[in-house]
Design a protein around this motif. Structure first.
Motif, PDB file in Angstrom:
ATOM      1  N   ARG A 118       0.838  -1.210   0.000  1.00  0.00           N
ATOM      2  CA  ARG A 118       0.000   0.000   0.000  1.00  0.00           C
ATOM      3  C   ARG A 118       0.870   1.255   0.000  1.00  0.00           C
ATOM      4  NH1 ARG A 118      -2.648  -2.788   4.360  1.00  0.00           N
ATOM      5  NH2 ARG A 118      -4.399  -4.039   3.590  1.00  0.00           N
ATOM      6  N   ASP A 119       1.943   1.247   0.795  1.00  0.00           N
ATOM      7  CA  ASP A 119       2.844   2.402   0.821  1.00  0.00           C
ATOM      8  C   ASP A 119       3.516   2.625  -0.526  1.00  0.00           C
ATOM      9  OD1 ASP A 119       2.218   2.809   3.471  1.00  0.00           O
ATOM     10  OD2 ASP A 119       4.001   1.790   4.246  1.00  0.00           O
ATOM     11  N   ASN A 120       3.647   1.564  -1.314  1.00  0.00           N
ATOM     12  CA  ASN A 120       4.289   1.673  -2.629  1.00  0.00           C
ATOM     13  C   ASN A 120       3.302   1.983  -3.748  1.00  0.00           C
ATOM     14  OD1 ASN A 120       6.765   1.174  -1.508  1.00  0.00           O
ATOM     15  ND2 ASN A 120       6.899  -0.959  -2.180  1.00  0.00           N
ATOM     16  N   GLY A 121       2.090   2.384  -3.385  1.00  0.00           N
ATOM     17  CA  GLY A 121       1.147   2.855  -4.399  1.00  0.00           C
ATOM     18  C   GLY A 121       0.081   1.874  -4.813  1.00  0.00           C
ATOM     19  N   HIS A 122       0.038   0.692  -4.236  1.00  0.00           N
ATOM     20  CA  HIS A 122      -0.976  -0.292  -4.601  1.00  0.00           C
ATOM     21  C   HIS A 122      -2.250  -0.037  -3.791  1.00  0.00           C
ATOM     22  CE1 HIS A 122       2.865  -2.177  -5.740  1.00  0.00           C
ATOM     23  NE2 HIS A 122       2.171  -2.769  -6.692  1.00  0.00           N
ATOM     24  N   VAL A 123      -2.990   0.984  -4.201  1.00  0.00           N
ATOM     25  CA  VAL A 123      -4.178   1.412  -3.464  1.00  0.00           C
ATOM     26  C   VAL A 123      -5.360   1.492  -4.423  1.00  0.00           C
ATOM     27  CG1 VAL A 123      -2.864   2.663  -1.705  1.00  0.00           C
ATOM     28  CG2 VAL A 123      -3.513   3.828  -3.833  1.00  0.00           C
TER      29      VAL A 123
END
Length: 522
Positions: free
Chosen positions: A383-388
């Motif tokens: 999630r922190d790496n943009g997988h949202v």
């Protein structure tokens, strides 16, 4: 007491036993009941410290590889200037960009039309899921609820709704032959009908709109999804999207009910598709309507399976867990203890079954712990790496698909440990058996990203690595073309089908090992 006296005493005791009907004395029976065998094998496993350490190493390796895999997977956040992506009720990404010629329908009513098409705009052919038909929408806002009845270029008549629901109608319907369609609204319920001649009608399906207002948009639509082009060689994959357009003719168009607008309006829902380039076109010549459009209406699943990425470490952690399965029997052969084991339990097949149950249960527990910790650590990193959302789904441990993937990983590693046990019983060699595990599981996992796609998918279907399909969580939609690449942990078969394939391999190896144990000296 002298020796003759001892013999006389034993003879008298045997004679008294015979008179009582007890028969001669016999040696005590071997303790080879299955519960006793399970206890004996469990005792062996837990009393060898290095086997426990190896299992812990397998858990640690699985967690570390999963964590680093998540840390190395990142996506760029979409530019703020781009239009917002429509999202479904559960936050999933959608595509909603078709050409729509429409009027306002107040209250109950119906729309009927004869559809010819869709056909590709020269020189391109229409993709299989190009579609033309009738559409009722709650609003013109992208992501609004709808009911659509259509003729497709390659899949006959379909009724689609809620972006994910697809109901097949007549498979014989061809875009080359005009086909009659009808949508009828009664309150919040929309029913679709089809006919080959406009006289005899058959029901295709029924849709209930979630928040149907009194006034809806009803009309004709055309869509043509992007065409995916892929170049794949030696692990390098280049994927591109090529926009497409389709056209269709509509005649015998009639709308019954409270039509509040006399003139037809044309709207490219969601704006013009960037890949298509040109806007849609709507023309009317007498009673014939010609509509050209691009884009699609449906789910837009991502290619990256976040749960499979979070469980990626099991592909290497399996080696250590399989090593314990191998050592669980080859260590006894190496030390000569197997003779003692078979003396205590003469039925060798039951001994092997007891070993399989014990190592399978322990490996399942280890695999479940590894999968659970891997998922809980990797998901926040992803999630922190943009997988949202909406590009990627919001996964939680309580989701049915995620829970199946985590529990399935435990089952996967348990089956691998039992298969390794069977290989150890067959070869009686630790080195040969562990090498076989690496060749059977790890090597194909490496090769599938370099081989031609068809060969890679053949390996995924027919080899023991098929068991990793249980880690898939991305939904599959039959009405959406999706590029299924091994690099994205995508398997051509379903999760349980893949795990069943591994189960059959394990059962076959274990049965062969049991047969050979009976035929071969210890």
């Amino acid at each position: 007491m002298t020796l003759p006296e001892t013999r006389d005493r034993d003879r008298d005791r045997d004679r008294d036993r015979d008179r009582a009907g007890a028969g001669p004395a016999s040696p005590p029976a071997a303790r080879d009941g299955f519960p006793q065998l399970l206890h004996a094998e469990w005792t062996k496993l837990r009393t060898v410290p290095r086997w426990g350490l190896t299992l812990l190493g397998g858990i640690a390796l699985t967690v570390l590889i999963s964590f680093f895999s998540a840390a190395g997977s990142s996506v760029e956040i979409a530019d703020q200037d781009r239009p917002p992506v429509p999202a479904g009720r559960e936050g999933q990404q959608l595509v909603d960009s078709v050409g729509f010629a429409h009027r306002a329908l107040h209250g109950d009513g119906s729309i009927t039309a004869r559809v010819s098409g869709p056909a590709g705009v020269e020189p391109e052919q229409a993709p299989e899921w190009a579609k033309a038909g009738l559409l009722i929408r709650e609003s013109l806002t992208p992501g609004a609820d709808y009911a659509a009845l259509m003729v497709t270029a390659g899949h006959g008549v379909r009724m689609q709704s809620e972006f994910a629901r697809d109901v097949p109608g007549s498979a014989a319907a061809s875009p080359d032959t005009p086909h009659w369609l009808r949508l009828t609204r009664t309150g919040s319920t929309v029913t679709g009908y089809e006919s080959a001649d406009g006289e005899e009608w058959s029901e295709v399906g029924t849709v209930r709109l979630a928040d149907a207002p009194e006034e809806l948009s009803v009309g004709l639509f055309v869509g043509s999804p992007d065409i995916t082009r892929m170049e794949r060689a030696f692990g390098n994959v280049t994927v591109g999207q090529l926009g497409s357009s389709a056209t269709a003719d509509f005649d015998e168009v009639s709308i019954e009910g409270g039509v509040t607008a006399r003139d037809w309006r044309h709207t490219d829902i969601g704006g013009v598709s960037p890949s298509a380039g040109d806007p849609g076109e709507f023309r009317r010549s007498g009673s014939v309507f010609t509509l050209t459009g691009s884009g699609d209406i449906g789910p837009a699943p991502t290619d990256t399976d976040l749960a499979a990425t979070a469980l990626n470490g099991s592909q290497l952690g399996l080696v250590l867990i399989a090593a314990v399965g191998v050592l669980f029997i080859t260590a006894e052969y190496r030390r000569g203890m197997i003779r003692t084991t078979f003396t205590a339990g003469p039925r060798r097949g039951r001994v092997l079954a007891a070993k399989a149950v014990v190592i399978g249960a322990v490996a399942f527990a280890a695999g479940l712990v590894a999968a659970l910790v891997s998922f809980l650590l990797a998901m926040p990193v992803l999630r922190d790496n943009g997988h949202v959302p909406p590009m990627f789904p919001e996964l939680a441990l309580g989701d049915a698909a995620v829970l199946r993937a985590v529990l399935g990983t435990g089952l996967l590693l348990a089956l691998i440990a039992v298969l390794a046990l069977g290989l150890g019983a067959l070869t009686r060699s630790t080195a040969v058996s562990i090498t076989a595990v690496v060749v059977v599981f790890v090597l194909p996992l490496i090769l599938v990203s370099t081989l031609p796609l068809e060969l890679s998918q053949w390996l995924q279907r027919l080899t023991p690595m098929a068991g990793f399909a249980v880690q898939q969580t991305l939904p599959r939609y039959g009405h959406v073309e999706r590029l299924c690449l091994p690099e994205n942990a995508c398997y051509p078969q379903g999760p349980w089908t893949g795990l069943t394939t591994l189960l059959l391999y394990t059962a076959a190896v274990l049965a062969l090992a049991a047969w050979r144990l009976r035929k071969r000296d210890a």
